[in-house]
Design an enzyme around this catalytic site. Structure first.
Site, mmCIF file in Angstrom:
data_model
loop_
_atom_site.group_PDB
_atom_site.id
_atom_site.type_symbol
_atom_site.label_atom_id
_atom_site.label_comp_id
_atom_site.label_asym_id
_atom_site.label_seq_id
_atom_site.Cartn_x
_atom_site.Cartn_y
_atom_site.Cartn_z
ATOM 1 C CG ASN A 46 38.550 67.301 5.423
ATOM 2 O OD1 ASN A 46 39.573 67.305 6.098
ATOM 3 N ND2 ASN A 46 37.598 66.383 5.557
ATOM 4 C CG ASP A 61 40.027 56.187 11.311
ATOM 5 O OD1 ASP A 61 40.802 56.358 10.345
ATOM 6 O OD2 ASP A 61 38.801 55.992 11.153
ATOM 7 C CG HIS A 75 40.182 58.021 7.373
ATOM 8 N ND1 HIS A 75 39.521 57.932 8.573
ATOM 9 C CD2 HIS A 75 39.572 59.001 6.679
ATOM 10 C CE1 HIS A 75 38.534 58.821 8.598
ATOM 11 N NE2 HIS A 75 38.543 59.484 7.465
ATOM 12 C CD GLU A 82 36.056 62.161 0.944
ATOM 13 O OE1 GLU A 82 35.198 61.673 0.186
ATOM 14 O OE2 GLU A 82 36.386 61.644 2.031
ATOM 15 C CD GLU A 91 37.065 62.928 7.778
ATOM 16 O OE1 GLU A 91 36.991 61.753 7.385
ATOM 17 O OE2 GLU A 91 36.519 63.879 7.177
HETATM 18 C C1 XIL Z 1 31.784 58.575 7.357
HETATM 19 C C2 XIL Z 1 31.029 58.334 8.648
HETATM 20 O O1 XIL Z 1 31.947 58.084 9.659
HETATM 21 C C3 XIL Z 1 30.091 57.179 8.486
HETATM 22 O O2 XIL Z 1 29.247 57.054 9.619
HETATM 23 C C4 XIL Z 1 29.233 57.338 7.246
HETATM 24 O O3 XIL Z 1 28.479 56.161 7.056
HETATM 25 C C5 XIL Z 1 30.081 57.611 6.029
HETATM 26 O O4 XIL Z 1 30.894 58.720 6.264
HETATM 27 N N1 XIL Z 1 35.536 60.940 4.910
HETATM 28 C C6 XIL Z 1 34.713 61.895 5.446
HETATM 29 C C7 XIL Z 1 33.721 61.533 6.473
HETATM 30 O O5 XIL Z 1 34.889 63.082 5.158
HETATM 31 O O6 XIL Z 1 32.571 62.284 6.390
HETATM 32 C C8 XIL Z 1 33.366 60.075 6.395
HETATM 33 O O7 XIL Z 1 32.521 59.764 7.487
HETATM 34 C C9 XIL Z 1 34.613 59.224 6.389
HETATM 35 C C10 XIL Z 1 35.465 59.542 5.192
#
Ligand code: XIL
Length: 470
Positions: free
Chosen positions: A213, A280, A249, A171, A278
């Protein structure tokens, strides 16, 4: 102070992008790859991991160490998934709570569970503006740069050989139209902090794929264009980067982009793997199911999309549980989204193909191949090339006497220069180059193989490496 936009408890990022006209040159892929026709499986997999594996991919999930005592959770984890990512346990605040005092207890629980169950591990994340320990949040300048590089080195070294791919930097680009870097304490140490982190990670664990990422880079937009330009630049200059992770996401405000596949493909065409890291998708029922299916189809249609990770198992495990964004409900039952994901895995896509000159199909020249049962060693090369650069992976096979050490010699075509080597030590970087084993891969028993690699600029097509054993 760092920007904490993704800190625990923060709501998910949801941002709609101005639709940019998709102008993707349909010109053929720059990636050298052997295309083989795909024939639908005779045997459809019955779990996500098995189905993905039939297509040469992994299907993973984020895992929380404190849920490894929940039998429903663990049952699904070990039945369905063949890759895991620590949801929080490998982050900077978890692994280095005080400077130079490392704590791997929770991360190790996840790694050990994965290894015991034949799952690969994605490492997440070495350098990030968020979830930093307090001591790092309060640092700046050279002290912070050195602390970050030490962190990358220590953690990647500790897990060396156990991680399939590391999110080396997470990020680092800003949202919004500018296409620039995100402001953070790390960014303020100098624009080269990202490449410094990648170089440190390669040195510490030469066997892990190294990924950048990010989120909101899933479609083509100013932010993904900026990441694209960085990857292109890294490739041109030999900065070691192997993959780009797309967090993916999604929700109503930030839906699966129409150009998702095309966007991932343009990154793959730069000569990196792409991974959905990641995933969802908030929602329910058929709409959610169709969206998961689309994402899986997109990955399978891209030869270099090597795997998909969903960000949790049950809806109740999700960091944004209220959006019910995962494949299993709170009781662990399969949702419609699960079924569409499995069906998409079973029906879609391009298989991951073997490299263009795999050892099995390209016999090494006679002088380098010991007769069956002979002594010495042999070397074969597989090459991943793009315009202006390449990564060569050399496989060393010991002859009947085994080796105490080995040297691989190859002549690079004019104009080709080695910029980076892993799992071997190079003498010279152009013309006739010798690669010697490093401490941990010189001794091979009869027939045993090991691999090393190097990256370079120019073209390395036509190399014929030879091997001598000691
Ligand atoms: C999130 C986790 O899922 C949570 O449990 C935590 O509180 C915050 O981080 N981008 C990422 C992940 O790269 O590491 C994040 O994970 C979600 C967004």
């Amino acid at each position: 102070m760092s920007d904490n936009s993704a800190h625990p408890g923060q709501p998910p990022r949801a941002r709609s992008w101005p639709r940019l006209a998709l102008v993707l040159a349909a010109a053929g892929s720059l990636v050298v790859g052997t295309m083989i026709a795909f024939t639908p499986n005779a045997s459809a997999g019955t779990t996500l991991g098995a189905s993905a594996a039939e297509k040469g991919r992994y299907f993973g999930t984020a895992v929380a160490a404190n849920k490894l005592s929940d039998s429903t959770y663990v049952g699904i984890l070990n039945r369905e998934f063949n890759s895991v990512t620590a949801e929080n346990e490998m982050k900077w605040d978890a692994t280095e709570p005080s400077q130079n005092q490392f704590n791997y207890a929770n991360a190790d629980r996840i790694v050990n569970s994965a290894r015991a169950n034949g799952q690969q591990v994605r490492g997440h994340a070495l350098a990030w503006h968020s979830q930093q320990p307090g001591w790092a949040q309060n640092m700046s300048g050279t002290a912070l740069r050195n602390a970050m590089l030490n962190h990358v080195t220590q953690v990647a070294t500790y897990y060396r050989g156990k991680i399939s791919a590391w999110d080396v930097v997470n990020e680092a680009f800003a949202d919004g139209g500018g296409g620039g870097r995100r402001d953070s304490n790390l960014q303020r140490t100098g624009n080269d902090w990202i490449e410094a982190a990648f170089r440190a990670a390669r040195t510490a664990d030469p066997g892990a794929k190294l990924c950048y990422n990010d989120y909101n880079t899933d479609g083509q937009n100013a932010k993904s264009n900026a990441v694209y330009a960085m990857v292109q630049d890294f490739k041109a200059r030999g900065v070691p980067i192997d993959c780009v992770g797309f967090q993916s996401h999604f929700n109503a405000q930030s839906p699966v982009p129409n150009d998702y596949q095309a966007n991932l493909q343009r990154f793959a065409n730069l000569g990196v793997d792409v991974q959905i890291t990641e995933l969802d998708i908030e929602g329910s029922g058929t709409t959610q199911a169709n969206n998961f299916g689309r994402v899986v189809q997109a990955c399978l249609a891209i030869t270099r999309c090597t795997g998909i990770t969903v960000w949790g198992i049950r809806d109740t495990d999700s960091w944004r549980a209220s959006g019910t964004p995962l494949l299993f409900d709170g009781s662990g039952n399969k949702k419609a989204a699960y079924t569409s994901t499995l069906n998409a895995l079973n029906s879609g896509g391009n298989p991951i193909t073997t490299p263009p000159t795999p050892p099995t199909t390209t016999p090494p020249p006679p002088t380098t191949t010991p007769p069956p049962g002979g002594a010495g060693c042999s070397a074969s090369v597989s090459l991943n090339s793009w315009t202006g650069g390449f990564v060569a992976t050399i496989r060393v096979t010991a002859g009947s006497s085994g080796t105490n050490g080995w040297t691989v010699t190859t002549t690079l075509p004019a104009g080709a220069t080695v910029t980076n080597t892993w799992n071997a030590t190079a003498s010279g970087n152009s013309g006739n180059v010798q690669f010697r084993n490093v401490s941990y891969n010189g001794r091979l028993t009869a027939g045993q193989t090991t691999e090393f690699g190097f990256q370079g600029t120019g073209s390395a097509t036509g190399m014929t490496p030879s091997c001598t054993a000691s």
